[in-house]
Design a protein around this motif. Structure first.
Motif, PDB file in Angstrom:
ATOM      1  N   ALA A  91       0.713  -0.847   0.021  1.00  0.00           N
ATOM      2  CA  ALA A  91      -0.016  -0.320  -0.011  1.00  0.00           C
ATOM      3  C   ALA A  91       1.013   1.542  -0.074  1.00  0.00           C
ATOM      4  CB  ALA A  91      -1.114   0.136   1.329  1.00  0.00           C
ATOM      5  N   ARG A  92       2.073   1.368   0.944  1.00  0.00           N
ATOM      6  CA  ARG A  92       2.733   2.268   0.798  1.00  0.00           C
ATOM      7  C   ARG A  92       3.963   2.518  -0.849  1.00  0.00           C
ATOM      8  NH1 ARG A  92       6.494   2.349   5.935  1.00  0.00           N
ATOM      9  NH2 ARG A  92       5.035   2.598   7.648  1.00  0.00           N
ATOM     10  N   ALA A  93       3.866   1.775  -1.264  1.00  0.00           N
ATOM     11  CA  ALA A  93       4.540   1.550  -2.966  1.00  0.00           C
ATOM     12  C   ALA A  93       3.671   2.179  -3.692  1.00  0.00           C
ATOM     13  CB  ALA A  93       4.822  -0.068  -3.228  1.00  0.00           C
ATOM     14  N   VAL A  94       1.584   1.532  -3.015  1.00  0.00           N
ATOM     15  CA  VAL A  94       1.135   2.401  -4.391  1.00  0.00           C
ATOM     16  C   VAL A  94       0.923   3.801  -4.622  1.00  0.00           C
ATOM     17  CG1 VAL A  94      -1.253   2.188  -4.456  1.00  0.00           C
ATOM     18  CG2 VAL A  94      -0.645   0.084  -4.582  1.00  0.00           C
ATOM     19  N   PHE A  95       1.070   4.531  -2.591  1.00  0.00           N
ATOM     20  CA  PHE A  95       0.976   5.569  -2.304  1.00  0.00           C
ATOM     21  C   PHE A  95       1.711   6.775  -3.063  1.00  0.00           C
ATOM     22  CE2 PHE A  95       1.320   9.988   0.347  1.00  0.00           C
ATOM     23  CZ  PHE A  95       0.147   9.797   0.522  1.00  0.00           C
TER      24      PHE A  95
ATOM     25  N   TYR B  13      18.626   0.123  -5.716  1.00  0.00           N
ATOM     26  CA  TYR B  13      17.200  -0.330  -5.717  1.00  0.00           C
ATOM     27  C   TYR B  13      16.375   1.141  -5.534  1.00  0.00           C
ATOM     28  CZ  TYR B  13      16.763   0.903  -0.629  1.00  0.00           C
ATOM     29  OH  TYR B  13      17.076   1.317   0.491  1.00  0.00           O
ATOM     30  N   ARG B  14      14.731   0.344  -5.785  1.00  0.00           N
ATOM     31  CA  ARG B  14      13.747   1.450  -6.096  1.00  0.00           C
ATOM     32  C   ARG B  14      13.437   2.560  -5.113  1.00  0.00           C
ATOM     33  NH1 ARG B  14       7.581   0.875  -6.181  1.00  0.00           N
ATOM     34  NH2 ARG B  14       7.101   3.180  -6.344  1.00  0.00           N
ATOM     35  N   ALA B  15      13.024   3.648  -3.973  1.00  0.00           N
ATOM     36  CA  ALA B  15      13.175   4.305  -3.100  1.00  0.00           C
ATOM     37  C   ALA B  15      11.806   5.041  -3.289  1.00  0.00           C
ATOM     38  CB  ALA B  15      14.055   5.435  -2.291  1.00  0.00           C
ATOM     39  N   THR B  16      11.516   5.019  -1.950  1.00  0.00           N
ATOM     40  CA  THR B  16       9.921   5.782  -1.877  1.00  0.00           C
ATOM     41  C   THR B  16       9.908   7.341  -0.835  1.00  0.00           C
ATOM     42  OG1 THR B  16       9.204   4.480   0.003  1.00  0.00           O
ATOM     43  CG2 THR B  16       9.144   3.489  -2.325  1.00  0.00           C
ATOM     44  N   VAL B  17       8.765   7.544  -0.755  1.00  0.00           N
ATOM     45  CA  VAL B  17       9.186   8.623   0.068  1.00  0.00           C
ATOM     46  C   VAL B  17       9.035   8.695   1.624  1.00  0.00           C
ATOM     47  CG1 VAL B  17       7.695  11.120  -1.996  1.00  0.00           C
ATOM     48  CG2 VAL B  17       6.669   8.318  -0.024  1.00  0.00           C
ATOM     49  N   TYR B  18       8.719   7.243   1.637  1.00  0.00           N
ATOM     50  CA  TYR B  18       9.002   7.071   3.048  1.00  0.00           C
ATOM     51  C   TYR B  18      10.221   6.938   3.505  1.00  0.00           C
ATOM     52  CZ  TYR B  18       3.998   5.908   2.575  1.00  0.00           C
ATOM     53  OH  TYR B  18       2.647   6.184   2.316  1.00  0.00           O
ATOM     54  N   ASP B  19      10.762   6.683   2.194  1.00  0.00           N
ATOM     55  CA  ASP B  19      12.904   6.650   2.752  1.00  0.00           C
ATOM     56  C   ASP B  19      13.299   7.584   3.147  1.00  0.00           C
ATOM     57  OD1 ASP B  19      12.041   3.345   2.628  1.00  0.00           O
ATOM     58  OD2 ASP B  19      12.462   3.484   0.359  1.00  0.00           O
TER      59      ASP B  19
END
Length: 448
Positions: free
Chosen positions: A121-125, A185-191
């Motif tokens: 869900a975090r990746a989708v957001f 690796y792919r990073a998200t805004v949560y990282d």
């Protein structure tokens, strides 16, 4: 007036009007903050309601998560800017607006996006938020449900735009203890965290304490710091320092109680009285809860109670949603705690009102379901809800690798055995992931 008719915007306007009266927090500053809210909050709320499974349900009209966003933004930027000797000296407008935009991104990630109940869900957001921020929602973007976010309220006419950058989309892992090459690796805004001093996005991974595990450690006492440890403790510390109630919600084994307990026990003894830990169970009553909390508070004057003068006390409630519901659907211990949140105190057995000062409640609970009931929105609305998700494969590799490396080094295993560490961890994770996928719990075997 019903909450859904009121919505979140009047709350935002009254929050802006309550900013401290200092030069830098002028009308221009407030206009920019409001423009960010008007641009990104409505579409983010619609996306959250339609596409994201939350760890615990928040209010339908979004006031719960938007108030969380306001509190986080204020704690990170408004409070530091309003301090006399703070960071505002010599700050030019361009730098200030970069801070405003970046702190808003961070706060929205951990408020509206912070209630997402899984890594997926975090990746989708993350994908949605990057698309909305880049003004590309009308370029063919579809959510997982197939919904397009191109309505008039999703993309407000004449909304603001900004050149402030989002966190990077990719990052390199730090080289491990055994000297492996960094992997991209792919990073998200949560990282990422926004570093105010450096004016740039800093990966949480750079802030991990990489001190080796002491050889004489007991296995049961080992806590391996991970990205999750760093970011959740940062958010817990931010909430406690600003006297904001925070609620950690996540499945068993994700370390909710450990994170909070460790942080509370390490707080400054000059400012904080020893924390009070209260554990709930299915049979916990309101009377027992009241006794456990009242017993730790001193009388300050008639009708007023609190920790020692000049100190604050944090009360941590574990397994918040465990108490059973009574005949009429309420959970008495939670109704008692709600009375404190609404009225800053409660009645004792002699019907005298006890006002409690300098007291902050924080809590941890598992997702509703099984023996756990959803807690009433009248109570949950007071908290900043933060979802604690299961460890991803990268975090598990780091944890297992650190413990296995410590074990090999402490007990002097030969080099050819130590070299097999990565293969052993890969095999263990493979068995674990397969078990999670295949051995689903059933009523007959609920311990799986």
């Amino acid at each position: 007036l019903e909450p859904h008719q009121l919505g979140w915007r009047p709350l935002c306007l009254s929050w802006l009007n309550a900013f401290p009266d200092v030069d830098i927090l002028d009308q221009k500053f407030k206009d920019r903050v409001l423009a960010l809210f008007d641009w990104l909050v409505p579409v983010a709320l619609r996306f959250l309601r339609r596409e994201i499974k939350e760890a615990a349900a928040t209010t339908e009209e979004g006031t719960n998560v938007v108030v969380n966003l306001m509190r986080t933004f204020k704690s990170l930027l408004v409070v530091p800017l309003s301090e006399p000797n703070g960071m505002r000296k010599g700050m030019v407008e361009e730098t200030l607006f970069t801070h405003v935009d970046s702190v808003f991104i961070f706060a929205l990630t951990w408020s509206i996006g912070g209630s997402a109940g899984s890594n997926e869900a975090r990746a989708v957001f993350d994908e949605f938020f990057r698309t909305a921020y880049a003004c590309l929602l009308d370029q063919g973007y579809k959510g997982p449900s197939g919904e397009k976010y191109t309505l008039a309220e999703d993309i407000p006419a004449g909304h603001m735009t900004t050149a402030t950058a989002m966190p990077p989309k990719a990052m390199k892992s730090a080289s491990g203890d055994s000297g492996e090459e960094p992997v991209e690796y792919r990073a998200t805004v949560y990282d990422f965290q926004w570093d105010m001093a450096k004016s740039k996005w800093v990966p949480w991974e750079d802030l991990i304490d990489r001190t080796p595990i002491p050889p004489d450690s007991s296995f049961r006492q080992i806590i391996v710091p991970t990205v999750d440890t760093v970011r959740y403790l940062f958010l817990a510390d931010l909430a406690v320092k600003n006297m904001t109630p925070i609620l950690f919600c996540g499945p068993t084994g994700t370390g909710k109680s450990v994170y909070l307990s460790k942080h509370l026990l390490g707080m400054d003894k000059e400012q904080f009285a020893p924390p009070n830990f209260v554990g709930f169970s299915a049979k916990t009553s309101a009377n027992v809860t009241q006794y456990l909390i009242d017993a730790k508070l001193d009388k300050r004057r008639k009708g007023f109670y609190g920790p020692a003068i000049g100190k604050r006390m944090v009360i941590m409630v574990d397994d918040l949603n465990m108490p059973q519901k009574e005949t009429y659907g309420a959970q008495p211990p939670i109704e008692l705690l709600r009375q404190f949140m609404d009225h800053q105190g409660w009645y004792d057995r002699e019907n005298a009102f006890r006002t409690m000062q300098d007291v902050l409640f924080i809590a941890a609970m598992g997702p509703p379901g099984g023996g756990r009931s959803p807690i009433t929105q009248r109570y949950q609305r007071h908290f900043n809800l933060l979802s604690i998700v299961e460890f991803d494969a990268k975090a598990l590799e780091h944890i297992f690798g650190s413990i296995l490396g410590w074990f090999y080094d402490t007990f002097g295993f030969p080099g050819e055995i130590s070299k097999m560490r990565k293969k052993i961890i890969a095999a263990t994770l493979d068995v674990y992931q397969t078990s999670i996928a295949k051995l689903l719990p059933t009523p007959a075997k609920s311990h799986y």
